[in-house]
Design a protein around this motif. Structure first.
Motif, PDB file in Angstrom:
ATOM      1  N   GLY A   3       0.818  -1.206   0.000  1.00  0.00           N
ATOM      2  CA  GLY A   3       0.000   0.000   0.000  1.00  0.00           C
ATOM      3  C   GLY A   3       0.851   1.254   0.000  1.00  0.00           C
ATOM      4  O   GLY A   3       2.010   1.241  -0.414  1.00  0.00           O
ATOM      5  N   ALA A   4       0.245   2.339   0.487  1.00  0.00           N
ATOM      6  CA  ALA A   4       0.949   3.620   0.455  1.00  0.00           C
ATOM      7  C   ALA A   4       0.485   4.543   1.571  1.00  0.00           C
ATOM      8  O   ALA A   4      -0.626   4.438   2.060  1.00  0.00           O
ATOM      9  CB  ALA A   4       0.721   4.297  -0.896  1.00  0.00           C
ATOM     10  N   MET A   5       1.375   5.429   1.919  1.00  0.00           N
ATOM     11  CA  MET A   5       1.057   6.528   2.819  1.00  0.00           C
ATOM     12  C   MET A   5       0.746   7.737   1.943  1.00  0.00           C
ATOM     13  O   MET A   5       1.209   7.814   0.803  1.00  0.00           O
ATOM     14  CB  MET A   5       2.252   6.873   3.705  1.00  0.00           C
ATOM     15  CG  MET A   5       2.734   5.747   4.573  1.00  0.00           C
ATOM     16  SD  MET A   5       4.156   6.218   5.593  1.00  0.00           S
ATOM     17  CE  MET A   5       5.379   6.609   4.360  1.00  0.00           C
ATOM     18  N   SER A   6      -0.004   8.669   2.491  1.00  0.00           N
ATOM     19  CA  SER A   6      -0.154   9.960   1.845  1.00  0.00           C
ATOM     20  C   SER A   6       0.879  10.875   2.477  1.00  0.00           C
ATOM     21  O   SER A   6       1.156  10.772   3.668  1.00  0.00           O
ATOM     22  CB  SER A   6      -1.554  10.542   2.105  1.00  0.00           C
ATOM     23  OG  SER A   6      -2.540   9.736   1.518  1.00  0.00           O
ATOM     24  N   CYS A   7       1.464  11.739   1.678  1.00  0.00           N
ATOM     25  CA  CYS A   7       2.416  12.677   2.272  1.00  0.00           C
ATOM     26  C   CYS A   7       2.504  13.938   1.432  1.00  0.00           C
ATOM     27  O   CYS A   7       2.210  13.945   0.243  1.00  0.00           O
ATOM     28  CB  CYS A   7       3.788  12.048   2.436  1.00  0.00           C
ATOM     29  SG  CYS A   7       4.656  11.666   0.918  1.00  0.00           S
ATOM     30  N   ASP A   8       2.898  14.984   2.097  1.00  0.00           N
ATOM     31  CA  ASP A   8       3.117  16.271   1.463  1.00  0.00           C
ATOM     32  C   ASP A   8       4.388  16.164   0.623  1.00  0.00           C
ATOM     33  O   ASP A   8       5.420  15.670   1.106  1.00  0.00           O
ATOM     34  CB  ASP A   8       3.273  17.310   2.574  1.00  0.00           C
ATOM     35  CG  ASP A   8       3.510  18.721   2.086  1.00  0.00           C
ATOM     36  OD1 ASP A   8       3.897  18.908   0.923  1.00  0.00           O
ATOM     37  OD2 ASP A   8       3.320  19.644   2.896  1.00  0.00           O
ATOM     38  N   LEU A   9       4.320  16.586  -0.596  1.00  0.00           N
ATOM     39  CA  LEU A   9       5.467  16.528  -1.490  1.00  0.00           C
ATOM     40  C   LEU A   9       6.679  17.238  -0.880  1.00  0.00           C
ATOM     41  O   LEU A   9       7.822  16.861  -1.132  1.00  0.00           O
ATOM     42  CB  LEU A   9       5.127  17.141  -2.849  1.00  0.00           C
ATOM     43  CG  LEU A   9       6.216  17.078  -3.915  1.00  0.00           C
ATOM     44  CD1 LEU A   9       6.602  15.646  -4.221  1.00  0.00           C
ATOM     45  CD2 LEU A   9       5.763  17.783  -5.175  1.00  0.00           C
ATOM     46  N   THR A  10       6.437  18.231  -0.036  1.00  0.00           N
ATOM     47  CA  THR A  10       7.529  18.946   0.616  1.00  0.00           C
ATOM     48  C   THR A  10       8.447  17.994   1.358  1.00  0.00           C
ATOM     49  O   THR A  10       9.660  18.147   1.345  1.00  0.00           O
ATOM     50  CB  THR A  10       6.965  19.989   1.605  1.00  0.00           C
ATOM     51  OG1 THR A  10       6.100  20.864   0.888  1.00  0.00           O
ATOM     52  CG2 THR A  10       8.068  20.774   2.272  1.00  0.00           C
ATOM     53  N   TRP A  11       7.856  16.998   2.017  1.00  0.00           N
ATOM     54  CA  TRP A  11       8.665  16.049   2.769  1.00  0.00           C
ATOM     55  C   TRP A  11       9.611  15.294   1.838  1.00  0.00           C
ATOM     56  O   TRP A  11      10.754  15.040   2.181  1.00  0.00           O
ATOM     57  CB  TRP A  11       7.757  15.065   3.508  1.00  0.00           C
ATOM     58  CG  TRP A  11       8.519  13.973   4.169  1.00  0.00           C
ATOM     59  CD1 TRP A  11       9.276  14.059   5.300  1.00  0.00           C
ATOM     60  CD2 TRP A  11       8.651  12.629   3.715  1.00  0.00           C
ATOM     61  NE1 TRP A  11       9.853  12.845   5.583  1.00  0.00           N
ATOM     62  CE2 TRP A  11       9.483  11.950   4.618  1.00  0.00           C
ATOM     63  CE3 TRP A  11       8.135  11.919   2.630  1.00  0.00           C
ATOM     64  CZ2 TRP A  11       9.806  10.608   4.478  1.00  0.00           C
ATOM     65  CZ3 TRP A  11       8.467  10.589   2.497  1.00  0.00           C
ATOM     66  CH2 TRP A  11       9.281   9.949   3.414  1.00  0.00           C
ATOM     67  N   LEU A  12       9.125  14.945   0.660  1.00  0.00           N
ATOM     68  CA  LEU A  12       9.971  14.204  -0.274  1.00  0.00           C
ATOM     69  C   LEU A  12      11.055  15.083  -0.893  1.00  0.00           C
ATOM     70  O   LEU A  12      12.166  14.635  -1.134  1.00  0.00           O
ATOM     71  CB  LEU A  12       9.118  13.581  -1.381  1.00  0.00           C
ATOM     72  CG  LEU A  12       8.154  12.491  -0.931  1.00  0.00           C
ATOM     73  CD1 LEU A  12       7.251  12.081  -2.083  1.00  0.00           C
ATOM     74  CD2 LEU A  12       8.900  11.294  -0.391  1.00  0.00           C
ATOM     75  N   LEU A  13      10.731  16.341  -1.135  1.00  0.00           N
ATOM     76  CA  LEU A  13      11.678  17.237  -1.794  1.00  0.00           C
ATOM     77  C   LEU A  13      12.587  17.979  -0.830  1.00  0.00           C
ATOM     78  O   LEU A  13      13.720  18.290  -1.163  1.00  0.00           O
ATOM     79  CB  LEU A  13      10.926  18.277  -2.636  1.00  0.00           C
ATOM     80  CG  LEU A  13      10.083  17.737  -3.786  1.00  0.00           C
ATOM     81  CD1 LEU A  13       9.352  18.881  -4.463  1.00  0.00           C
ATOM     82  CD2 LEU A  13      10.945  16.999  -4.769  1.00  0.00           C
ATOM     83  N   LEU A  14      12.059  18.302   0.349  1.00  0.00           N
ATOM     84  CA  LEU A  14      12.789  19.093   1.343  1.00  0.00           C
ATOM     85  C   LEU A  14      13.423  20.322   0.694  1.00  0.00           C
ATOM     86  O   LEU A  14      14.604  20.595   0.825  1.00  0.00           O
ATOM     87  CB  LEU A  14      13.837  18.237   2.053  1.00  0.00           C
ATOM     88  CG  LEU A  14      13.277  17.052   2.830  1.00  0.00           C
ATOM     89  CD1 LEU A  14      14.399  16.231   3.432  1.00  0.00           C
ATOM     90  CD2 LEU A  14      12.312  17.498   3.911  1.00  0.00           C
ATOM     91  N   LYS A  15      12.590  21.054  -0.015  1.00  0.00           N
ATOM     92  CA  LYS A  15      13.035  22.226  -0.744  1.00  0.00           C
ATOM     93  C   LYS A  15      12.815  23.491   0.102  1.00  0.00           C
ATOM     94  O   LYS A  15      11.736  23.663   0.677  1.00  0.00           O
ATOM     95  CB  LYS A  15      12.218  22.312  -2.040  1.00  0.00           C
ATOM     96  CG  LYS A  15      12.596  23.442  -2.947  1.00  0.00           C
ATOM     97  CD  LYS A  15      11.764  23.382  -4.214  1.00  0.00           C
ATOM     98  CE  LYS A  15      12.009  24.570  -5.098  1.00  0.00           C
ATOM     99  NZ  LYS A  15      11.137  24.550  -6.259  1.00  0.00           N
TER     100      LYS A  15
END
Length: 159
Positions: free
Chosen positions: A9-21
């Motif tokens: 399955g998958a978690m939902s997450c804010d793209l910010t967490w993945l990019l850390l921009k």
């Protein structure tokens, strides 16, 4: 040798967490209506069956993620809300006819909840748990509530 990539399955997450921009602000799921980019962050485990033994690489998220993650607040930022009954790790292993007692090794790439969330399942089964010694030292070396909740198995279970 057999190799099984287990879709958990998958978690939902804010793209910010993945990019850390810089300049992007992470928001909890209660603020989904605000202009934030939520994405699906898949979680997997890998089962390797060989003549020498059976190895599980990572353990995905636990069924009780919503309550277990409360001390850290992670349930608000990374809800494991895109998972079906068949995608939970125990169901995936059961579908392959594998019980926790059948595993010789459980290897954790690192100790984040989406990788080590089900490690308690394997305590007392005879499986050898392998993880990075620096991560283990860090997780067990602090008494903060967030780190206490990261401790997924007794210290002596880790190899």
């Amino acid at each position: 040798m057999k190799l099984h990539v287990l879709d958990c399955g998958a978690m939902s997450c804010d793209l910010t967490w993945l990019l850390l921009k810089p300049g992007r602000t992470i928001r909890p799921r209660s603020e989904r209506g605000k202009p934030v980019e939520w994405y699906s962050c898949t979680t997997h485990a890998v089962l390797v069956e060989t003549d020498e033994g059976t190895l599980l690489w990572d353990t995905s998220c636990p069924r009780d993620w919503e309550t277990r993650w409360v001390p850290t607040g992670l349930q608000e930022f990374f809800p494991y809300d895109q998972v079906s009954e068949e995608q939970y790790l125990d169901a995936r292993l059961g579908g392959l006819g594998v019980d926790p007692e059948n595993l010789d090794y459980v290897v954790l790439s690192h100790l984040h909840f989406d990788h080590a969330g089900n490690v308690r399942t394997f305590a007392g089964t005879g499986a050898r748990l392998v993880c990075n010694d620096k991560e283990k030292e860090f997780a067990f070396g602090h008494d903060a509530a967030q780190l206490r909740s990261m401790r997924t198995a007794p210290t002596d279970f880790y190899q």
